[in-house]
Write an enzyme that holds these catalytic residues in place. Structure first.
Site, PDB file in Angstrom:
ATOM      1  CB  SER A  17      -0.968  -0.001   1.188  1.00 14.34           C
ATOM      2  OG  SER A  17      -0.288   0.225   2.396  1.00 14.34           O
ATOM      3  NE  ARG A  94      13.560 -11.727   4.550  1.00 13.40           N
ATOM      4  CZ  ARG A  94      13.269 -12.839   5.205  1.00 13.40           C
ATOM      5  NH1 ARG A  94      13.844 -13.102   6.361  1.00 13.40           N
ATOM      6  NH2 ARG A  94      12.408 -13.684   4.713  1.00 13.40           N
ATOM      7  CG  LEU A  96      18.637  -3.649   4.003  1.00  9.43           C
ATOM      8  CD1 LEU A  96      18.238  -2.374   3.279  1.00  9.43           C
ATOM      9  CD2 LEU A  96      18.923  -4.774   3.006  1.00  9.43           C
ATOM     10  CG  ASN A 110      11.915   1.260   7.542  1.00 14.70           C
ATOM     11  OD1 ASN A 110      11.264   0.584   6.743  1.00 14.70           O
ATOM     12  ND2 ASN A 110      11.889   1.041   8.851  1.00 14.70           N
ATOM     13  CG  HIS A 112       8.591   1.004  12.460  1.00 15.64           C
ATOM     14  ND1 HIS A 112       8.688  -0.361  12.235  1.00 15.64           N
ATOM     15  CD2 HIS A 112       8.294   1.153  13.765  1.00 15.64           C
ATOM     16  CE1 HIS A 112       8.454  -0.998  13.372  1.00 15.64           C
ATOM     17  NE2 HIS A 112       8.215  -0.108  14.314  1.00 15.64           N
ATOM     18  CG  ASP A 148      11.888  -1.210  12.674  1.00 14.76           C
ATOM     19  OD1 ASP A 148      11.857  -1.039  11.456  1.00 14.76           O
ATOM     20  OD2 ASP A 148      11.362  -2.185  13.237  1.00 14.76           O
TER      21      ASP A 148
END
Ligand code: GAR
Length: 211
Positions: A17, A94, A96, A110, A112, A148
């Site tokens: 999404s 995943r 990195l 990212n 979150h 995160d």
């Protein structure tokens, strides 16, 4: 420092999404980027099928638990071969390592579903409900080697209301993610983001917050 080209890779593992929201925002002219490739570690991720239908280049790099460095090298090659300058993790589940991140230093972003540093990990929404949190939210951040974690670009709070399930709360979090991620990607591709001592500053204004 060379100016970003606007070519981005979107890494996905699931529904997509955020990928759709980002592509729509680009189409509306709200983000100065083009999606050069969508890459997934999951061959049957709905996000990949959506990208193919939309005519966006796709690449599958199935996760290889037995040889993680080789998997990550293939992932980096899949991204790099498309001349990408910003890498967007949009539900990419995943971790990195520094080998990957150093190739796009401070240009991997990212999204979150929590107000980091609270509720890191794969089930941030369920964890917030289980903890009885009254407020959670969304964080968009640059990625470092921790899970995160990394310089925060944008955060917005979302109330947890009585009776919320993972699904109902996630729906409200998604609505926020779909605004904040495109905004942050636009800042990155325009070269508006500076990182000093692990903190990001954005353009002439301050970090974005709704409250
Ligand atoms: C999003 O809610 C994103 O914040 C989360 O995965 C979901 C993907 O949804 N990411 C993480 O939890 C990363 N730790 P989508 O596939 O519909 O964009």
């Amino acid at each position: 420092m060379c100016e970003p080209s606007g070519r981005i890779a979107v890494l996905v593992s699931g529904a997509g999404s955020n990928l759709v929201a980002l592509a729509d925002a680009i189409e509306r002219g709200e983000v100065g980027a083009q999606i050069a490739v969508v890459v997934s570690d999951v061959a049957d991720a709905p996000a990949l099928a959506w990208a193919s239908e939309r005519g966006i280049a796709t690449s599958v790099v199935p996760f290889d638990r037995a040889d993680r460095p080789a998997w990550e090298a293939r992932l980096a090659d899949a991204v790099e071969s498309h001349g990408v300058e910003v890498v967007v993790l949009a539900g990419f589940m995943r971790i990195l390592s520094g080998r990957f991140l150093q190739r796009w230093m401070d240009r991997v972003v990212n999204v979150h579903p929590s107000l980091l540093p609270a509720f890191r990990g794969a089930d941030a929404v369920g964890d917030a409900i289980a903890a009885g949190a009254l407020v959670t939210g969304v964080t968009v951040h640059l990625v470092d080697e921790l899970v995160d974690h990394g310089p925060i670009l944008a955060q917005e709070a979302v109330d947890v209301v009585p009776g919320d399930t993972r699904a109902t709360l996630l729906e409200r979090l998604h609505a926020v993610e779909h605004r904040l991620l495109p905004w942050a990607v636009d800042q990155l591709v325009r070269g508006n983001v500076r990182v000093v001592d692990g903190r990001a500053t954005i353009g002439p204004t301050e970090q974005r917050s709704s409250r």
